[in-house]
Design a protein around this motif. Structure first.
Motif, PDB file in Angstrom:
ATOM      1  N   GLY A   1      -7.530  -3.001 -35.696  1.00 26.43           N
ATOM      2  CA  GLY A   1      -6.405  -2.062 -35.627  1.00 26.43           C
ATOM      3  C   GLY A   1      -6.478  -1.140 -34.410  1.00 26.43           C
ATOM      4  N   PHE A   2      -7.673  -0.627 -34.157  1.00 30.97           N
ATOM      5  CA  PHE A   2      -7.830   0.226 -32.992  1.00 30.97           C
ATOM      6  C   PHE A   2      -7.606  -0.556 -31.700  1.00 30.97           C
ATOM      7  CE2 PHE A   2     -10.317   3.026 -35.889  1.00 30.97           C
ATOM      8  CZ  PHE A   2      -9.517   4.159 -35.740  1.00 30.97           C
ATOM      9  N   ALA A   3      -7.993  -1.844 -31.696  1.00 33.13           N
ATOM     10  CA  ALA A   3      -7.746  -2.661 -30.503  1.00 33.13           C
ATOM     11  C   ALA A   3      -6.255  -2.820 -30.271  1.00 33.13           C
ATOM     12  CB  ALA A   3      -8.423  -4.022 -30.659  1.00 33.13           C
ATOM     13  N   HIS A   4      -5.474  -3.013 -31.380  1.00 37.75           N
ATOM     14  CA  HIS A   4      -4.024  -3.094 -31.239  1.00 37.75           C
ATOM     15  C   HIS A   4      -3.459  -1.767 -30.729  1.00 37.75           C
ATOM     16  CE1 HIS A   4      -2.734  -7.040 -32.708  1.00 37.75           C
ATOM     17  NE2 HIS A   4      -3.745  -6.985 -33.599  1.00 37.75           N
ATOM     18  N   ALA A   5      -3.946  -0.674 -31.313  1.00 35.02           N
ATOM     19  CA  ALA A   5      -3.446   0.636 -30.901  1.00 35.02           C
ATOM     20  C   ALA A   5      -3.772   0.921 -29.443  1.00 35.02           C
ATOM     21  CB  ALA A   5      -4.046   1.725 -31.793  1.00 35.02           C
ATOM     22  N   LEU A   6      -4.987   0.542 -29.015  1.00 31.86           N
ATOM     23  CA  LEU A   6      -5.376   0.755 -27.626  1.00 31.86           C
ATOM     24  C   LEU A   6      -4.515  -0.078 -26.686  1.00 31.86           C
ATOM     25  CD1 LEU A   6      -7.337   2.046 -25.628  1.00 31.86           C
ATOM     26  CD2 LEU A   6      -8.891   0.103 -26.012  1.00 31.86           C
ATOM     27  N   GLU A   7      -4.218  -1.309 -27.118  1.00 31.44           N
ATOM     28  CA  GLU A   7      -3.388  -2.157 -26.261  1.00 31.44           C
ATOM     29  C   GLU A   7      -1.974  -1.613 -26.160  1.00 31.44           C
ATOM     30  OE1 GLU A   7      -2.433  -6.935 -25.753  1.00 31.44           O
ATOM     31  OE2 GLU A   7      -2.953  -6.121 -27.744  1.00 31.44           O
ATOM     32  N   GLU A   8      -1.432  -1.072 -27.279  1.00 23.40           N
ATOM     33  CA  GLU A   8      -0.062  -0.557 -27.250  1.00 23.40           C
ATOM     34  C   GLU A   8       0.029   0.772 -26.488  1.00 23.40           C
ATOM     35  OE1 GLU A   8       1.061  -0.316 -31.317  1.00 23.40           O
ATOM     36  OE2 GLU A   8       1.238  -2.503 -31.592  1.00 23.40           O
TER      37      GLU A   8
ATOM     38  N   ARG B   1     -10.282 -10.435 -26.103  1.00 26.80           N
ATOM     39  CA  ARG B   1     -11.468 -11.087 -26.657  1.00 26.80           C
ATOM     40  C   ARG B   1     -12.020 -10.299 -27.840  1.00 26.80           C
ATOM     41  NH1 ARG B   1     -15.621 -12.561 -22.012  1.00 26.80           N
ATOM     42  NH2 ARG B   1     -16.648 -13.488 -23.859  1.00 26.80           N
ATOM     43  N   LEU B   2     -11.935  -8.957 -27.769  1.00 18.09           N
ATOM     44  CA  LEU B   2     -12.387  -8.137 -28.893  1.00 18.09           C
ATOM     45  C   LEU B   2     -11.545  -8.400 -30.130  1.00 18.09           C
ATOM     46  CD1 LEU B   2     -14.165  -5.856 -30.019  1.00 18.09           C
ATOM     47  CD2 LEU B   2     -12.489  -4.228 -29.109  1.00 18.09           C
ATOM     48  N   LYS B   3     -10.236  -8.499 -29.947  1.00 16.57           N
ATOM     49  CA  LYS B   3      -9.347  -8.776 -31.077  1.00 16.57           C
ATOM     50  C   LYS B   3      -9.636 -10.160 -31.665  1.00 16.57           C
ATOM     51  CE  LYS B   3      -5.043  -7.928 -30.412  1.00 16.57           C
ATOM     52  NZ  LYS B   3      -3.710  -7.894 -29.734  1.00 16.57           N
TER      53      LYS B   3
ATOM     54  N   ARG C   1     -11.953 -13.666 -35.829  1.00 12.02           N
ATOM     55  CA  ARG C   1     -12.843 -14.790 -36.123  1.00 12.02           C
ATOM     56  C   ARG C   1     -13.902 -14.393 -37.136  1.00 12.02           C
ATOM     57  NH1 ARG C   1     -13.682 -19.993 -37.025  1.00 12.02           N
ATOM     58  NH2 ARG C   1     -15.801 -20.649 -36.447  1.00 12.02           N
ATOM     59  N   MET C   2     -14.434 -13.191 -36.974  1.00  9.59           N
ATOM     60  CA  MET C   2     -15.441 -12.707 -37.907  1.00  9.59           C
ATOM     61  C   MET C   2     -14.852 -12.556 -39.294  1.00  9.59           C
ATOM     62  SD  MET C   2     -18.574 -11.923 -38.097  1.00  9.59           S
ATOM     63  CE  MET C   2     -19.746 -11.032 -39.125  1.00  9.59           C
ATOM     64  N   GLU C   3     -13.651 -12.075 -39.395  1.00  9.81           N
ATOM     65  CA  GLU C   3     -13.021 -11.934 -40.712  1.00  9.81           C
ATOM     66  C   GLU C   3     -12.745 -13.298 -41.351  1.00  9.81           C
ATOM     67  OE1 GLU C   3      -9.332  -9.405 -42.716  1.00  9.81           O
ATOM     68  OE2 GLU C   3      -9.636  -9.436 -40.551  1.00  9.81           O
ATOM     69  N   GLU C   4     -12.365 -14.289 -40.512  1.00 10.17           N
ATOM     70  CA  GLU C   4     -12.147 -15.637 -41.050  1.00 10.17           C
ATOM     71  C   GLU C   4     -13.450 -16.229 -41.594  1.00 10.17           C
ATOM     72  OE1 GLU C   4     -10.516 -17.902 -37.921  1.00 10.17           O
ATOM     73  OE2 GLU C   4      -8.518 -16.937 -37.984  1.00 10.17           O
ATOM     74  N   LEU C   5     -14.553 -16.010 -40.871  1.00 10.04           N
ATOM     75  CA  LEU C   5     -15.840 -16.528 -41.343  1.00 10.04           C
ATOM     76  C   LEU C   5     -16.256 -15.871 -42.649  1.00 10.04           C
ATOM     77  CD1 LEU C   5     -17.874 -16.778 -38.014  1.00 10.04           C
ATOM     78  CD2 LEU C   5     -16.836 -18.636 -39.334  1.00 10.04           C
ATOM     79  N   ILE C   6     -15.994 -14.587 -42.777  1.00 16.53           N
ATOM     80  CA  ILE C   6     -16.322 -13.899 -44.032  1.00 16.53           C
ATOM     81  C   ILE C   6     -15.496 -14.464 -45.176  1.00 16.53           C
ATOM     82  CG2 ILE C   6     -16.198 -11.686 -45.233  1.00 16.53           C
ATOM     83  CD1 ILE C   6     -16.895 -10.346 -42.577  1.00 16.53           C
TER      84      ILE C   6
END
Length: 603
Positions: free
Chosen positions: A385-392, A408-410, A415-420
């Protein structure tokens, strides 16, 4: 940015309880049944050995008795031939002497030497006759074949000493044995009365058959000790001759289990049976019609069984040794079973301990998975979420390298959430309770392929699903497995023109075999073992997306149903993935068996 709370999942973990009392009772019942089976087998084998030994002993005894009976029958026949010859020759001589007297018409017409001469001539040709004698009508001796120097008694013995009975009789008469008035030996008197043509009694001719003659025959036969031979007057039931000699038996009643009247009219026939003369004996006899003389031979039963007894003892010792060996084997088997049972109990105890440890580890792993889900997912979503906010908010102030790092951070957080999520799905396979139903796998596979076609309508896929494929399985888990398999086939045929996907099956022993084949990129078989491990991917460099959890889930799903899964592939030649599902009733027991024994080697 607002933090989105994740839903909390509550899992009920089943704890393996120790064996109930009913299980212990069942084990005790099985142990008693096994001991009972061992004991029953021992007693059956013992009975078989004892019965076989008894039959063999009885057979040997019967054969020994039969051999002795056969010997006695043959001996009786030989003796009967000697008796028939001796009595026959004597009767012929008496008949010739009677005709000589009949021709003269009286004894007074003969001189003393004129009668003595034919008597001595015939007596010399009769080895069985002790002497021949002619008697007057008053019973006094008229002539005898005995020479004066052959006896200590007067040549003309008194009438009271003569061994012959008075009375008018026809034919040859056999009288009881007596002591010879001339020699003192035992003799059998034979007499024939003489009549002239008018029927006037002229006197008698007689002969004395010597016992010594038969003693010589007995010695030539070399009879075993204990054998007894007898010549019996069958009409009077008296013993005429016995060997070995026994004065008390000569002239005494004949002791036999057979009635003498039953033996009449059985000339030339042999009989065998048991005779008791103070002890148990085997006897055989032979009766002729031409004269009332019966020949008998007997043998002690103990002597008849002399060769049988050592053999019987050997059989008894061997049987006892075999029974002892069976008893030792039964004891060893019982001890072995007891030791195995103790080992099994120890093994079960170790299994219970190991199972408890594994359950504890499983609970810790589940707890760790839930911690990942609850504790890591929220921070990852915050990072995203913070990555989206920073990009916007500040994306236009970043240079191209900064924006690339942000993207790449997003992607990494997603990817990490998908693996979990994939890890939670994999763990949920083991927690899902199986609900076995009758499934139409052909229809289910076609639905999955239709859904995949809807997501990428631009792709040209040639798929074929065989009709009538059915299975007994859990619908949720098996659909998940088919989705993974068909999804992989769909994914890895991306560069194939055209793409071919085939789903089929056939019977395979007590199982049903199913397969998904494609003409995709394929892989080397030496990498196949990694294929079913979590997070293992073979095509990371080719741009194929995935978490590496799909085939690991497929493997767990198939094994939970009691089946197996394996793969065949080659680079550029496509892939065929096979799995089996048991048919009822094997379906019920297979999952439990799979938990206890190692599964199939995957290659």
């Amino acid at each position: 940015m607002e933090r989105i709370p994740l839903p909390r999942f509550h899992f009920a973990l089943r704890r393996r309880t120790p064996p109930a009392r009913s299980e212990k009772v069942e084990h005790g019942s099985k142990r008693r049944s096994l001991y009972l089976a061992i004991g029953l087998a021992f007693f059956c084998l013992t009975g078989f050995v004892a019965g076989g030994a008894k039959l063999l002993i009885e057979y040997d005894k019967e054969q020994a008795l039969r051999r002795s009976e056969s010997d006695l029958v043959n001996l009786t026949r030989v003796l009967d031939e000697h008796v028939a010859r001796a009595f026959g020759e004597t009767e012929t001589a008496l008949a010739e002497l009677a005709r000589l007297i009949e021709d003269r018409g009286s004894l007074e017409s003969f001189g003393e030497e004129e009668l003595v001469q034919p008597l001595r001539s015939k007596a010399s040709h009769l080895p069985s006759v002790s002497y021949l004698q002619v008697e007057r009508t008053d019973g006094s001796p008229a002539a005898t074949s005995i020479a004066p120097d052959q006896t200590t008694n007067p040549p003309r013995a008194p009438i009271r000493q003569r061994p012959f009975s008075l009375g008018v009789q026809e034919g040859i008469q056999i009288d009881p044995p007596v002591r010879s008035p001339y020699t003192g030996e035992w003799v059998i008197p034979l007499s024939r009365q003489v009549f002239d043509e008018s029927g006037k009694y002229l006197g008698s001719v007689s002969a004395a058959i010597s016992h010594a003659y038969f003693d010589g025959i007995y010695r030539e036969l070399a009879l075993p000790r204990g054998d007894v031979l007898q010549i019996v007057h069958s009409a009077r039931g008296l013993v005429l001759v016995q060997h070995p000699p026994l004065d008390a038996a000569i002239g005494s009643p004949w002791k036999s289990v057979r009635n003498l009247k039953d033996l009449q009219g059985e000339p030339g026939q042999s009989q065998s049976g048991l005779d008791r003369l103070g002890t148990e004996r085997l006897s055989a006899w032979r009766q002729r019609n031409e004269r009332p003389v019966l020949v008998s031979s007997s043998r002690l039963t103990e002597d008849a069984l002399a060769d049988y007894v050592p053999h019987r003892n050997r059989i008894l010792v061997s049987s006892l040794a075999l029974i002892t060996l069976l008893a030792a084997l039964a004891m060893l088997l019982q001890r072995y079973v007891h030791r195995r049972e103790q080992d099994n109990q120890m093994l079960e105890e170790r299994v219970r301990q190991r199972t408890a440890q594994l359950e504890q580890v499983n609970r810790e792993l589940l707890s760790f998975s839930y911690s990942i889900s609850h504790d890591l997912s929220a921070p990852l979503r915050s990072i995203n979420g913070f990555a989206h906010a920073l990009e916007e908010d500040s994306g236009d102030r970043l240079d191209e390298a900064g924006r690339q790092h942000l993207r790449r951070l997003k992607r990494a957080s997603l990817r990490m959430e998908e693996l979990i999520d994939a890890l939670l799905r994999l763990s949920s396979v083991n927690q899902h309770a199986l609900k076995i139903q009758h499934l139409d796998l052909s229809g289910m596979a076609q639905e999955i392929l239709d859904d995949l076609s809807a997501t990428q309508p631009e792709r040209v896929i040639v798929s074929h699903v065989e009709e009538g494929l059915q299975a007994e399985a859990d619908p949720v888990l098996l659909r998940s497995a088919l989705e993974n398999l068909l999804g992989n086939a769909w994914k890895f045929t991306r560069d194939s023109q055209p793409a071919l996907i085939h789903f089929g099956g056939r019977p395979h022993g007590d199982e049903n075999l199913y397969y998904v084949s494609d003409n995709g990129i394929g892989f080397r078989l030496d990498h196949a073992r990694r294929l079913f491990e979590p997070f293992q991917r073979l095509h990371q460099q080719e741009g194929f997306q995935g978490s590496g959890i799909g085939l690991a889930s497929v493997r767990r799903i198939i094994e939970r149903h009691g089946g197996s899964v394996w793969v065949e592939s080659a680079p550029g030649k496509g892939t065929s993935l096979f799995f089996t599902l048991p048919r009822p009733p094997a379906l019920v027991r297979r999952p439990r068996e799979r938990e206890q024994i190692p599964g199939r080697t995957y290659s």
